[in-house]
Design a protein around this motif. Structure first.
Motif, PDB file in Angstrom:
ATOM      1  N   THR A 241       0.823  -1.210   0.000  1.00  0.00           N
ATOM      2  CA  THR A 241       0.000   0.000   0.000  1.00  0.00           C
ATOM      3  C   THR A 241       0.855   1.257   0.000  1.00  0.00           C
ATOM      4  O   THR A 241       0.602   2.219  -0.742  1.00  0.00           O
ATOM      5  N   ILE A 354      -7.448   3.739  -1.224  1.00  0.00           N
ATOM      6  CA  ILE A 354      -8.458   2.784  -1.689  1.00  0.00           C
ATOM      7  C   ILE A 354      -8.971   3.194  -3.066  1.00  0.00           C
ATOM      8  O   ILE A 354      -9.036   2.379  -3.994  1.00  0.00           O
ATOM      9  N   SER A 425      -7.138  -2.828   0.914  1.00  0.00           N
ATOM     10  CA  SER A 425      -8.174  -1.791   0.817  1.00  0.00           C
ATOM     11  C   SER A 425      -9.421  -2.192   1.601  1.00  0.00           C
ATOM     12  O   SER A 425     -10.030  -1.365   2.285  1.00  0.00           O
ATOM     13  N   SER A 429     -11.069  -0.207   4.826  1.00  0.00           N
ATOM     14  CA  SER A 429     -12.474   0.213   4.858  1.00  0.00           C
ATOM     15  C   SER A 429     -13.190  -0.352   6.077  1.00  0.00           C
ATOM     16  O   SER A 429     -13.998   0.347   6.711  1.00  0.00           O
ATOM     17  N   LEU A 450     -17.430   1.055  -2.394  1.00  0.00           N
ATOM     18  CA  LEU A 450     -16.866   1.415  -1.094  1.00  0.00           C
ATOM     19  C   LEU A 450     -17.964   2.089  -0.280  1.00  0.00           C
ATOM     20  O   LEU A 450     -18.561   3.064  -0.727  1.00  0.00           O
TER      21      LEU A 450
END
Length: 460
Positions: A241, A354, A425, A429, A450
């Motif tokens: 990430t 994300i 991701s 979340s 999302l």
């Protein structure tokens, strides 16, 4: 040896009883089919009704000969009764009991009467008496048909009852035989189970002793290995990430530098000011990433710590799209905003990543001419961001696997990637109290969603 022989004998006997039971079942089906035939049950009633109407017609000829409408009515009713008896399946029934000839005589008589009656406007007394004499044999024919029907129903009912009783006795014998053999087999099975249980108890005792020794020697190693694997997975996910986060601002700075090198003639004060502003924005974003990365407690045993700040989610999605289009100017992104702003408390850097990951995947797995759809909306105080591409899609049998770490779909194995973006991701979340899901996919499109609620964040 004795037990095996007993099983063989019991099996042969049970097979015989099963065949007997199957035969009884077949006979019961025949009985059931015979019971479905309802023609004969009410046939005697139908014949009596037709006979009664023939007598009413004859009475009308003698007593109401001046009333042609009454005679016509009685004749029509009688004719309808006879037509009913002459149609299927009643006709087949009469053929079976030998009454077809009598029925044909009745039909022929009615045709003669109808021909005579229709050719005359009015009937004289002599003609009425002639018609009456023609009707008289019909009474006898109906009586013979009724007698044949009654005899046939009596014989058929007795045969059916005898057949049903035989089937009941046969079924009872087969069931009792099966119960007897089943009891014998159950006894033999219980004896075998007891013997097998004794052997299994001995085996289990030795197995438990061996497992206890192995468990004592491997417990410490297993715990250490699990901890190391979990730490490695978290660390790899975080590094993947972070590498994506560093790539975006660096790519923007490099893109501006390349533009100045390739087109020095376009450099003026306005271009420099605009480029400097974009570079400062990229550097600011890079600084935030560095600050969150070098923090001493950013990685721990349970995942990644979140740093809360208040920001506008709609603006953050727009900035992510702008970053993406800076790096991929040829890719057209359609941005639909159903809400103008949505203030949120969360880790802006990671949430932004994300969206960047979803855009990067959509760009990577789509053709050069395809566009990307991004939609933001509010639903029951939940912020929703949907990213849809029109690329190769995800195989239907792999949709449940794509959020697992290091998993990559079979149709994108030829493209670069680590298989960590979607997994990390989704983790980010969910740490914000939301979720990342695959909303839909098919041949030529993929759409992710999302969802971020107002509450649920676990920021430090």
């Amino acid at each position: 040896m004795k037990i095996t022989r007993a099983y063989t004998v019991a099996g042969i006997v049970m097979l015989g009883f099963c065949l007997m039971l199957a035969y009884a079942f077949y006979q019961l089906l025949r009985v059931e089919r015979s019971l479905e035939t309802y023609v004969g049950e009410n046939m005697l009633w139908a014949v009596n009704q037709a006979d009664r109407e023939s007598r009413r017609f004859s009475d009308a000829l003698l007593l109401d000969n001046h009333d042609k409408e009454m005679i016509t009515l009685r004749f029509d009713i009688l004719k309808s009764r006879i037509n009913l008896l002459s149609s299927e399946p009643q006709l087949d029934y009469f053929k079976n009991i030998g009454a077809e000839e009598y029925l044909k005589n009745i039909v022929a008589t009615m045709e003669q009467i109808e021909a005579r009656y229709e050719t005359e406007d009015s009937l004289e007394q002599a003609e009425i008496l002639a018609i009456y004499r023609e009707v008289l044999p019909v009474f006898s024919d109906f009586g013979r048909i009724a007698n044949l029907s009654m005899i046939h129903e009596r014989d058929a009912g007795g045969a059916d009852r005898d057949r049903q009783l035989n089937m009941i006795y046969l079924t009872m014998a087969a069931v009792l035989g099966l119960m007897t053999v089943g009891g014998l087999l159950s006894f033999l099975l219980i004896m075998n189970i007891k013997s097998a249980n004794r052997a299994n108890d001995e085996l289990l005792r030795y197995q438990e002793e061996l497992e206890a020794i192995v468990a004592q020697r491997t417990e410490a190693l297993s715990v250490a290995l699990k901890n190391e694997q979990k730490s490695n997975e978290i660390y790899k996910g975080f590094l993947t990430t972070v590498s994506h986060q560093f790539k975006t601002p660096v790519a923007i700075i490099d893109l501006i530098a390349q533009r100045f090198i390739r087109h020095p003639e376009d450099i003026n004060s306005e271009a420099v000011t605009e480029a400097a502003g974009r570079i400062r924005e990229a550097v600011s974003r890079l600084s935030r990433i560095v600050e969150s990365t070098i923090s001493g407690d950013v990685i721990h045993a349970d995942g990644v710590n979140l740093k809360a700040e208040e920001f506008d989610l709609v603006e953050m999605v727009g900035q992510s799209i702008a970053y993406h289009q800076e790096i991929h100017p040829a890719r057209f992104v359609r941005f639909e905003k159903q809400i103008s702003e949505f203030l949120y408390l969360g880790d802006k850097t990671l949430l932004e990543q994300i969206v960047v990951n979803l855009l990067a995947n959509a760009d990577k797995y789509s053709s050069d001419s395809a566009f990307i759809d991004v939609t933001v909306l509010l639903e029951d105080d939940v912020f929703i961001c949907r990213v849809k591409d029109f690329g190769m899609g995800i195989p239907e049998n792999e949709t449940d696997m794509i959020f697992k770490r290091f998993y990559r779909a079979s149709n994108v194995a030829h493209l670069s990637g680590s298989g960590m973006g979607l997994s990390f991701s989704r983790q980010i979340s969910r740490m914000h109290g939301g979720d990342l899901t695959l909303l839909a996919t098919g041949k030529g499109f993929t759409e992710f969603e999302l969802r971020l609620p107002l509450t649920g964040i676990e920021c430090a």
